[in-house]
Design a protein around this motif. Structure first.
Motif, PDB file in Angstrom:
ATOM      1  N   PRO A   1       3.372   5.594  13.367  1.00 24.37           N
ATOM      2  CA  PRO A   1       2.965   6.130  12.067  1.00 24.37           C
ATOM      3  C   PRO A   1       4.114   6.337  11.087  1.00 24.37           C
ATOM      4  N   GLY A   2       5.321   6.525  11.595  1.00 28.27           N
ATOM      5  CA  GLY A   2       6.456   6.728  10.699  1.00 28.27           C
ATOM      6  C   GLY A   2       6.793   5.514   9.856  1.00 28.27           C
ATOM      7  N   LEU A   3       6.298   4.322  10.271  1.00 30.62           N
ATOM      8  CA  LEU A   3       6.604   3.096   9.525  1.00 30.62           C
ATOM      9  C   LEU A   3       5.648   2.865   8.364  1.00 30.62           C
ATOM     10  N   VAL A   4       4.540   3.576   8.365  1.00 28.81           N
ATOM     11  CA  VAL A   4       3.449   3.211   7.476  1.00 28.81           C
ATOM     12  C   VAL A   4       3.242   4.235   6.370  1.00 28.81           C
ATOM     13  N   GLN A   5       3.279   3.751   5.130  1.00 28.75           N
ATOM     14  CA  GLN A   5       2.754   4.545   4.033  1.00 28.75           C
ATOM     15  C   GLN A   5       1.262   4.522   4.219  1.00 28.75           C
ATOM     16  N   ASP A   6       0.604   5.680   4.205  1.00 25.53           N
ATOM     17  CA  ASP A   6      -0.817   5.707   4.523  1.00 25.53           C
ATOM     18  C   ASP A   6      -1.648   5.321   3.317  1.00 25.53           C
ATOM     19  N   GLU A   7      -1.442   4.094   2.851  1.00 25.71           N
ATOM     20  CA  GLU A   7      -2.209   3.542   1.747  1.00 25.71           C
ATOM     21  C   GLU A   7      -2.797   2.206   2.182  1.00 25.71           C
ATOM     22  N   VAL A   8      -4.018   1.952   1.747  1.00 23.24           N
ATOM     23  CA  VAL A   8      -4.681   0.692   2.037  1.00 23.24           C
ATOM     24  C   VAL A   8      -5.123   0.091   0.715  1.00 23.24           C
ATOM     25  N   THR A   9      -4.821  -1.186   0.509  1.00 22.27           N
ATOM     26  CA  THR A   9      -5.211  -1.873  -0.722  1.00 22.27           C
ATOM     27  C   THR A   9      -6.092  -3.063  -0.384  1.00 22.27           C
TER      28      THR A   9
ATOM     29  N   GLY B   1      -8.008  -5.985  -2.768  1.00 25.46           N
ATOM     30  CA  GLY B   1      -8.309  -6.424  -4.132  1.00 25.46           C
ATOM     31  C   GLY B   1      -7.741  -5.434  -5.134  1.00 25.46           C
ATOM     32  N   ASP B   2      -8.598  -4.929  -6.029  1.00 26.39           N
ATOM     33  CA  ASP B   2      -8.138  -3.968  -7.036  1.00 26.39           C
ATOM     34  C   ASP B   2      -8.402  -2.522  -6.630  1.00 26.39           C
ATOM     35  N   ILE B   3      -8.772  -2.305  -5.341  1.00 27.07           N
ATOM     36  CA  ILE B   3      -9.049  -0.953  -4.852  1.00 27.07           C
ATOM     37  C   ILE B   3      -7.875  -0.481  -4.000  1.00 27.07           C
ATOM     38  N   LYS B   4      -7.391   0.720  -4.281  1.00 23.08           N
ATOM     39  CA  LYS B   4      -6.313   1.307  -3.471  1.00 23.08           C
ATOM     40  C   LYS B   4      -6.752   2.684  -2.993  1.00 23.08           C
ATOM     41  N   VAL B   5      -6.546   2.928  -1.696  1.00 25.53           N
ATOM     42  CA  VAL B   5      -6.911   4.201  -1.087  1.00 25.53           C
ATOM     43  C   VAL B   5      -5.655   4.858  -0.528  1.00 25.53           C
ATOM     44  N   ASP B   6      -5.367   6.076  -0.968  1.00 31.86           N
ATOM     45  CA  ASP B   6      -4.297   6.884  -0.394  1.00 31.86           C
ATOM     46  C   ASP B   6      -4.950   7.823   0.607  1.00 31.86           C
TER      47      ASP B   6
ATOM     48  N   ALA C   1      -3.467  11.648   0.620  1.00 26.74           N
ATOM     49  CA  ALA C   1      -3.845  12.486  -0.522  1.00 26.74           C
ATOM     50  C   ALA C   1      -5.341  12.455  -0.818  1.00 26.74           C
ATOM     51  N   HIS C   2      -6.091  11.613  -0.113  1.00 26.63           N
ATOM     52  CA  HIS C   2      -7.536  11.445  -0.358  1.00 26.63           C
ATOM     53  C   HIS C   2      -7.799  11.103  -1.821  1.00 26.63           C
ATOM     54  N   ARG C   3      -7.085  10.073  -2.296  1.00 26.14           N
ATOM     55  CA  ARG C   3      -7.266   9.618  -3.676  1.00 26.14           C
ATOM     56  C   ARG C   3      -7.556   8.123  -3.679  1.00 26.14           C
ATOM     57  N   VAL C   4      -8.330   7.696  -4.661  1.00 25.51           N
ATOM     58  CA  VAL C   4      -8.755   6.296  -4.760  1.00 25.51           C
ATOM     59  C   VAL C   4      -8.551   5.815  -6.192  1.00 25.51           C
ATOM     60  N   TRP C   5      -8.051   4.579  -6.310  1.00 26.49           N
ATOM     61  CA  TRP C   5      -7.906   3.946  -7.635  1.00 26.49           C
ATOM     62  C   TRP C   5      -8.589   2.596  -7.596  1.00 26.49           C
ATOM     63  N   ARG C   6      -9.125   2.199  -8.727  1.00 21.27           N
ATOM     64  CA  ARG C   6      -9.613   0.831  -8.881  1.00 21.27           C
ATOM     65  C   ARG C   6      -9.076   0.271 -10.184  1.00 21.27           C
ATOM     66  N   ASP C   7      -8.373  -0.832 -10.068  1.00 18.69           N
ATOM     67  CA  ASP C   7      -7.734  -1.467 -11.226  1.00 18.69           C
ATOM     68  C   ASP C   7      -6.867  -0.456 -11.985  1.00 18.69           C
TER      69      ASP C   7
ATOM     70  N   LYS D   1      -7.238   2.717 -12.317  1.00 17.06           N
ATOM     71  CA  LYS D   1      -7.953   3.911 -12.807  1.00 17.06           C
ATOM     72  C   LYS D   1      -8.414   4.730 -11.614  1.00 17.06           C
ATOM     73  N   GLU D   2      -8.159   6.034 -11.650  1.00 11.67           N
ATOM     74  CA  GLU D   2      -8.521   6.871 -10.511  1.00 11.67           C
ATOM     75  C   GLU D   2     -10.036   7.047 -10.437  1.00 11.67           C
ATOM     76  N   ILE D   3     -10.556   6.950  -9.224  1.00 13.06           N
ATOM     77  CA  ILE D   3     -11.981   7.122  -8.944  1.00 13.06           C
ATOM     78  C   ILE D   3     -12.139   8.383  -8.106  1.00 13.06           C
ATOM     79  N   HIS D   4     -13.024   9.267  -8.528  1.00 13.11           N
ATOM     80  CA  HIS D   4     -13.225  10.516  -7.795  1.00 13.11           C
ATOM     81  C   HIS D   4     -14.420  10.372  -6.850  1.00 13.11           C
ATOM     82  N   LEU D   5     -14.167  10.571  -5.563  1.00 14.00           N
ATOM     83  CA  LEU D   5     -15.197  10.436  -4.542  1.00 14.00           C
ATOM     84  C   LEU D   5     -15.394  11.753  -3.801  1.00 14.00           C
ATOM     85  N   GLY D   6     -16.624  11.991  -3.361  1.00 18.94           N
ATOM     86  CA  GLY D   6     -16.875  13.097  -2.452  1.00 18.94           C
ATOM     87  C   GLY D   6     -16.323  12.776  -1.077  1.00 18.94           C
ATOM     88  N   PRO D   7     -16.203  13.762  -0.199  1.00 22.54           N
ATOM     89  CA  PRO D   7     -15.578  13.526   1.108  1.00 22.54           C
ATOM     90  C   PRO D   7     -16.297  12.480   1.964  1.00 22.54           C
ATOM     91  N   THR D   8     -17.626  12.454   1.909  1.00 22.41           N
ATOM     92  CA  THR D   8     -18.359  11.471   2.716  1.00 22.41           C
ATOM     93  C   THR D   8     -18.166  10.067   2.160  1.00 22.41           C
TER      94      THR D   8
END
Length: 230
Positions: free
Chosen positions: A126-134, A136-141, A144-150, A152-159
């Motif tokens: 785990p020390g090697l990995v920034q915990d972000e997944v991309t 296409g144009d969607i990025k998930v941190d 921090a439980h944050r999401v961007w698309r293109d 722009k930040e997208i606000h999602l509920g926990p589920t």
């Protein structure tokens, strides 16, 4: 992923070049070996952080390379992802029993492979990995439980966040409602299967807030998938 060293062991030159290019595009430090003996030499010279290893190789098979990696004290914990055209369950089980950490059947998308590389590294190193997944144009941190698309930040509920997090780690793969229930809600929680449809609907609405298109595909009588992009 800068400075995360990936060794691709693949004798099919076109595929090896494609994997090397896409890994470097994602900021991995990727190198290629074209057979099993060359792979073991490169591992001895400069041990990588993870090995992507084809099953069928000239001179020394991928299974034998994996066996030798696991037999050596200095490499016994080196993460290995096996690539193979073999889809039979017995072959998958054999690969995992030899010591592979994951197993991908050809053909596959490069996005799926990179998602699997990140998932294995997250689990084992785990020390090697920034915990972000991309994707296409969607990025998930994931931290921090944050999401961007293109951008722009997208606000999602926990589920909805957990749903997207699961789908984005397996792009293109179709999950049934029952599989999503187990992955997102847990197998010990009783939730109506149709609840998945409600939360998928909310996730779709959020991801399409700025009219960028719906990235989630409904597969009739099967389930849902995040569209693969190679």
């Amino acid at each position: 992923m800068a400075n995360t060293r990936v060794l691709v062991v693949e004798d099919e030159e076109a595929l090896a070049t494609l994997l090397e290019y896409n890994l470097k595009k994602e900021n991995f430090d990727a190198t290629v070996a074209s057979d099993g003996e060359e792979a073991l030499i490169k591992i001895d010279e400069s041990q990588p952080d993870i090995v992507i290893l084809d099953w069928m190789l000239p001179n020394l098979s991928g299974i034998e390379v994996c066996r030798q990696i696991r037999a050596r004290p200095e490499t016994k914990n080196l993460p290995v992802i096996m690539l193979t055209a073999r889809s039979e369950e017995a072959d998958r089980i054999r690969g995992l029993e030899i010591g592979a950490d994951d197993y991908i059947t050809k053909p596959f998308s490069t996005n799926e492979l990179i998602a699997r590389v990140r998932a294995v590294l997250r689990r084992i190193r785990p020390g090697l990995v920034q915990d972000e997944v991309t994707h296409g144009d969607i990025k998930v941190d994931r931290t921090a439980h944050r999401v961007w698309r293109d951008g722009k930040e997208i606000h999602l509920g926990p589920t909805e966040f957990r749903l997207l997090d699961h789908l984005i780690q397996h792009p293109g793969r179709v999950f049934s409602r029952e599989q999503l229930l187990n992955a997102v809600w847990g197998s010990d929680v009783f939730v109506e299967v149709r609840t998945v449809d409600v939360h998928i609907g909310r996730l779709r609405k959020a991801l399409n807030k700025y009219n960028q298109g719906d990235p989630i595909r409904t597969v009739r009588s099967a389930g849902y998938a995040l569209d693969a992009q190679s």
